[in-house]
Write a protein that holds these residues in place. Structure first.
Motif, PDB file in Angstrom:
ATOM      1  N   VAL A  22      16.759 107.230   4.282  1.00 30.48           N
ATOM      2  CA  VAL A  22      17.958 108.581   4.163  1.00 30.48           C
ATOM      3  C   VAL A  22      18.341 108.820   5.871  1.00 30.48           C
ATOM      4  O   VAL A  22      17.721 108.393   6.636  1.00 30.48           O
ATOM      5  CB  VAL A  22      17.149 110.219   4.660  1.00 30.48           C
ATOM      6  N   LYS A  23      20.075 108.696   6.558  1.00 33.09           N
ATOM      7  CA  LYS A  23      19.750 108.688   7.480  1.00 33.09           C
ATOM      8  C   LYS A  23      20.904 110.384   7.361  1.00 33.09           C
ATOM      9  O   LYS A  23      21.591 110.861   6.920  1.00 33.09           O
ATOM     10  CB  LYS A  23      20.753 107.644   7.960  1.00 33.09           C
ATOM     11  N   VAL A  36      25.652 114.549   6.734  1.00 34.30           N
ATOM     12  CA  VAL A  36      25.999 113.224   5.689  1.00 34.30           C
ATOM     13  C   VAL A  36      24.268 112.878   5.391  1.00 34.30           C
ATOM     14  O   VAL A  36      23.726 112.350   6.302  1.00 34.30           O
ATOM     15  CB  VAL A  36      26.928 112.353   6.447  1.00 34.30           C
ATOM     16  N   ALA A  37      24.251 112.687   4.137  1.00 33.74           N
ATOM     17  CA  ALA A  37      22.724 111.970   4.450  1.00 33.74           C
ATOM     18  C   ALA A  37      22.871 110.934   3.371  1.00 33.74           C
ATOM     19  O   ALA A  37      24.299 110.104   2.738  1.00 33.74           O
ATOM     20  CB  ALA A  37      22.019 112.660   3.691  1.00 33.74           C
ATOM     21  N   SER A  38      22.699 108.905   3.563  1.00 34.10           N
ATOM     22  CA  SER A  38      22.231 107.817   2.706  1.00 34.10           C
ATOM     23  C   SER A  38      21.755 107.827   1.240  1.00 34.10           C
ATOM     24  O   SER A  38      20.409 107.374   2.130  1.00 34.10           O
ATOM     25  CB  SER A  38      22.875 106.640   3.639  1.00 34.10           C
ATOM     26  N   CYS A  39      22.205 107.613   0.344  1.00 27.00           N
ATOM     27  CA  CYS A  39      20.959 107.032  -0.685  1.00 27.00           C
ATOM     28  C   CYS A  39      22.306 106.180  -1.333  1.00 27.00           C
ATOM     29  O   CYS A  39      22.163 106.282  -2.224  1.00 27.00           O
ATOM     30  CB  CYS A  39      20.381 107.933  -1.169  1.00 27.00           C
ATOM     31  N   PHE A 136      14.202 116.339   0.012  1.00 23.08           N
ATOM     32  CA  PHE A 136      15.260 117.042   1.221  1.00 23.08           C
ATOM     33  C   PHE A 136      15.921 115.943   2.225  1.00 23.08           C
ATOM     34  O   PHE A 136      16.756 115.508   1.905  1.00 23.08           O
ATOM     35  CB  PHE A 136      15.309 118.596   1.586  1.00 23.08           C
ATOM     36  N   MET A 137      14.459 115.516   2.495  1.00 24.88           N
ATOM     37  CA  MET A 137      14.904 113.900   3.226  1.00 24.88           C
ATOM     38  C   MET A 137      15.135 113.165   2.302  1.00 24.88           C
ATOM     39  O   MET A 137      15.822 111.756   3.160  1.00 24.88           O
ATOM     40  CB  MET A 137      13.356 113.712   3.555  1.00 24.88           C
ATOM     41  N   VAL A 138      14.786 112.819   1.046  1.00 22.73           N
ATOM     42  CA  VAL A 138      15.396 111.528   0.468  1.00 22.73           C
ATOM     43  C   VAL A 138      16.297 111.713  -0.236  1.00 22.73           C
ATOM     44  O   VAL A 138      17.173 110.947  -0.454  1.00 22.73           O
ATOM     45  CB  VAL A 138      14.419 111.162  -0.690  1.00 22.73           C
ATOM     46  N   GLY A 139      16.745 112.644  -0.569  1.00 26.38           N
ATOM     47  CA  GLY A 139      18.256 113.132  -0.858  1.00 26.38           C
ATOM     48  C   GLY A 139      18.509 113.484  -2.840  1.00 26.38           C
ATOM     49  O   GLY A 139      17.618 112.984  -3.486  1.00 26.38           O
ATOM     50  N   LYS A 142      17.561 111.133  -5.279  1.00 23.53           N
ATOM     51  CA  LYS A 142      15.965 110.622  -5.162  1.00 23.53           C
ATOM     52  C   LYS A 142      15.094 111.273  -5.949  1.00 23.53           C
ATOM     53  O   LYS A 142      13.915 111.024  -5.740  1.00 23.53           O
ATOM     54  CB  LYS A 142      15.657 109.020  -4.419  1.00 23.53           C
ATOM     55  N   ALA A 143      15.768 112.120  -5.076  1.00 27.27           N
ATOM     56  CA  ALA A 143      13.995 113.985  -5.581  1.00 27.27           C
ATOM     57  C   ALA A 143      13.283 114.273  -7.002  1.00 27.27           C
ATOM     58  O   ALA A 143      14.261 113.741  -7.365  1.00 27.27           O
ATOM     59  CB  ALA A 143      15.410 114.816  -4.925  1.00 27.27           C
ATOM     60  N   LEU A 144      12.400 114.451  -6.619  1.00 21.71           N
ATOM     61  CA  LEU A 144      11.273 114.435  -7.434  1.00 21.71           C
ATOM     62  C   LEU A 144      12.246 115.563  -8.905  1.00 21.71           C
ATOM     63  O   LEU A 144      11.511 115.461  -9.622  1.00 21.71           O
ATOM     64  CB  LEU A 144       9.852 114.298  -7.140  1.00 21.71           C
TER      65      LEU A 144
END
Length: 281
Positions: A22-23, A36-39, A136-139, A142-144
């Motif tokens: 996550v960026k 902006v998140a990167s996944c 929220f951190m993983v986006g 990937k969010a469970l």
């Protein structure tokens, strides 16, 4: 994910595939109009996001978080399994909240486990709040627990039912462990466990295709397995193996995951007894 893991190797592949980075875009330092998140690619998460330069955003595998709470607690365990599954590194402090209430209150004013100390020193508590933060951190990829509808409420209703069943079992455990034997009220225990039975009945009747909420492995599978195994461990005479065959099948698959096996309570942790704290404590 197109199907359940058939072996430990498959389970490991399933878990590795959940991990991502996550960026936050360079524009997120200061005031920006988007986060902006990167996944696996850039994706806008929300609008009008304000981020200060001194606030670090943790990424899986690159944190120094501390999880407070014993793995014998189903509330702490569901967080631990999720942390492992998503690839977050963390340290673990196995605190018995009843015997170390003052210390636990330094993390959570209510004195309940779990608590998660972030790498910036901020503390999150309550398993639901912690899991929401991790998602929220993983986006969204990937969010469970899915971040968008209608998938979100499909997972949430399963989690809520499982957690309701768990709370009723906890009430029953406390009735036995926190009262002298002559003051234990058996009708109250039976009332709570009957509600647990109804919840587990409902969960067992959900068709796994192949998972509780469909093709994707989610928090519904982790939490349901946590609850089913807690029932088996605490009330084996009432929730014996075979009582809920579909939940047994689900548990067998989830328990193959490294994230589950890496969070099995240590023998010394499992021996810690729950007791009411006294003034001397």
């Amino acid at each position: 994910m197109t199907g359940p893991p058939q072996s430990r190797q498959d389970a490991r592949h399933l878990e590795r595939s959940s991990r991502c980075s996550v960026k936050v875009s360079d524009r997120a330092c200061g005031i920006t109009n988007s986060r902006v998140a990167s996944c696996g690619g850039r994706r806008k998460v929300d609008r009008a996001f304000i981020c200060s330069c001194d606030r670090r955003i943790p990424s899986p595998g690159k944190t120094s978080m501390l999880l407070v709470g014993r793995y014998t607690s189903p509330f702490s365990r569901r967080v631990a399994v999720s942390l492992r599954y998503l690839g977050f590194e963390y340290e673990h402090k196995a605190i018995n909240a009843w015997s170390n209430l003052a210390e636990m209150r330094s993390y959570n004013p209510v004195g309940r486990v779990p608590a998660l100390v972030l790498d910036n020193g901020e503390v999150l508590f309550d398993s639901n709040a912690i899991l929401d933060y991790l998602d929220f951190m993983v986006g969204p990829e990937k969010a469970l627990t899915p971040l968008e509808e209608p998938a979100r409420h499909g997972v949430m209703r399963i989690i809520v039912c499982a957690m309701g069943a768990l709370e009723k079992m906890v009430h029953s455990v406390y009735e036995v462990t926190m009262h002298p034997k002559e003051k234990v009220h058996d009708p109250w225990i039976d009332h709570n466990l009957s509600q647990t039975e109804l919840g587990l009945d409902w969960l067992d009747q959900i068709g796994q295709t192949p998972w509780m909420a469909g093709e994707r492995f989610t928090q519904a599978d982790i939490t349901t397995t946590i609850v089913a195994q807690f029932a088996l461990a605490r009330f084996p005479e009432r929730f014996a193996p075979g009582t809920y065959p579909n939940l047994d099948s689900l548990s067998a698959r989830v328990m193959e995951l490294p994230a589950w096996q890496e969070t099995v309570p240590a023998p010394d942790e499992a021996k810690l007894k729950v007791s009411i704290p006294t003034e001397e404590d």
